[in-house]
Design a protein around this motif. Structure first.
Motif, PDB file in Angstrom:
ATOM      1  N   VAL A  55      -2.159   7.558 -11.217  1.00 61.97           N
ATOM      2  CA  VAL A  55      -2.667   6.210 -11.454  1.00 61.97           C
ATOM      3  C   VAL A  55      -1.566   5.321 -12.017  1.00 61.97           C
ATOM      4  O   VAL A  55      -1.392   4.167 -11.597  1.00 61.97           O
ATOM      5  N   LEU A  56      -0.779   5.845 -12.933  1.00 59.37           N
ATOM      6  CA  LEU A  56       0.287   5.076 -13.549  1.00 59.37           C
ATOM      7  C   LEU A  56       1.350   4.667 -12.530  1.00 59.37           C
ATOM      8  O   LEU A  56       1.819   3.519 -12.532  1.00 59.37           O
ATOM      9  N   SER A  57       1.730   5.580 -11.640  1.00 59.30           N
ATOM     10  CA  SER A  57       2.755   5.233 -10.648  1.00 59.30           C
ATOM     11  C   SER A  57       2.237   4.196  -9.656  1.00 59.30           C
ATOM     12  O   SER A  57       2.996   3.321  -9.221  1.00 59.30           O
ATOM     13  N   VAL A  58       0.957   4.258  -9.306  1.00 55.12           N
ATOM     14  CA  VAL A  58       0.376   3.249  -8.408  1.00 55.12           C
ATOM     15  C   VAL A  58       0.389   1.887  -9.090  1.00 55.12           C
ATOM     16  O   VAL A  58       0.775   0.875  -8.485  1.00 55.12           O
ATOM     17  N   GLU A  98       0.805  -1.220   0.000  1.00 55.07           N
ATOM     18  CA  GLU A  98       0.000   0.000   0.000  1.00 55.07           C
ATOM     19  C   GLU A  98       0.839   1.271   0.000  1.00 55.07           C
ATOM     20  O   GLU A  98       0.292   2.366   0.002  1.00 55.07           O
ATOM     21  N   ASN A  99       2.148   1.151   0.023  1.00 54.07           N
ATOM     22  CA  ASN A  99       3.034   2.305   0.062  1.00 54.07           C
ATOM     23  C   ASN A  99       3.518   2.588  -1.363  1.00 54.07           C
ATOM     24  O   ASN A  99       4.325   1.851  -1.909  1.00 54.07           O
ATOM     25  N   PHE A 100       3.025   3.657  -1.948  1.00 53.62           N
ATOM     26  CA  PHE A 100       3.330   3.972  -3.337  1.00 53.62           C
ATOM     27  C   PHE A 100       4.295   5.151  -3.418  1.00 53.62           C
ATOM     28  O   PHE A 100       4.310   6.022  -2.555  1.00 53.62           O
ATOM     29  N   SER A 101       5.076   5.184  -4.488  1.00 49.52           N
ATOM     30  CA  SER A 101       6.072   6.248  -4.648  1.00 49.52           C
ATOM     31  C   SER A 101       5.472   7.504  -5.272  1.00 49.52           C
ATOM     32  O   SER A 101       6.106   8.549  -5.260  1.00 49.52           O
ATOM     33  N   GLY A 102       4.292   7.409  -5.839  1.00 56.26           N
ATOM     34  CA  GLY A 102       3.654   8.569  -6.451  1.00 56.26           C
ATOM     35  C   GLY A 102       2.158   8.539  -6.231  1.00 56.26           C
ATOM     36  O   GLY A 102       1.612   7.608  -5.644  1.00 56.26           O
ATOM     37  N   LYS A 103       1.487   9.564  -6.735  1.00 62.10           N
ATOM     38  CA  LYS A 103       0.047   9.651  -6.547  1.00 62.10           C
ATOM     39  C   LYS A 103      -0.740   9.462  -7.834  1.00 62.10           C
ATOM     40  O   LYS A 103      -1.951   9.350  -7.796  1.00 62.10           O
TER      41      LYS A 103
END
Length: 130
Positions: free
Chosen positions: A22-25, A15-20
């Motif tokens: 949609v593509l980065s998730v 659940e820890n994403f580097s960006g916000k």
């Protein structure tokens, strides 16, 4: 099933994403799932060696997946960028590390669950790998 979900949520931090965006998730999610599956495939053959090395021990021993994940996390890009000879040596080194970092399986251990206690989002006993 529950152990795999715990692995994904606590150690890999799905659940820890580097960006916000949609593509980065999507990229983070798929990269984390790919890395978990790749590491699982790399360390799967080591269980036979571990069983052979610990056949005279009291407990049965298994691979320590958290240690394997921590050690292999930074090596994954090298598996695709290096020549074949060094990749084979790298996989051999990974196998040696996994065979050395084992943990006993102690049958019959049970601890009561406290459903009234609500803590932080992530359990303290499962710290992020880095």
């Amino acid at each position: 099933m529950e152990e795999d979900y715990k692995t994904m949520k606590q150690w890999i931090e799905i659940e820890n994403f580097s960006g916000k965006s949609v593509l980065s998730v999507y990229q983070d999610f798929h990269a984390k799932v790919f890395s978990k599956n790749l590491i699982s495939a790399l360390i799967y053959p080591t269980q036979a060696v571990i069983d052979k090395n610990t056949e005279n021990c009291i407990y049965r021993y298994q691979r320590n997946f958290a240690q394997a994940l921590s050690k292999v996390k930074d090596v994954i890009p090298l598996l695709f960028l290096k020549p074949l000879e060094s990749v084979i040596k790298l996989i051999s080194d990974i196998h040696e590390i996994v065979v050395k970092t084992i943990e006993p399986v102690r049958p019959g251990r049970k601890y009561p669950r406290d459903f009234n206690k609500r803590g932080s989002r992530f359990h303290y006993g499962y710290q992020p790998l880095r």
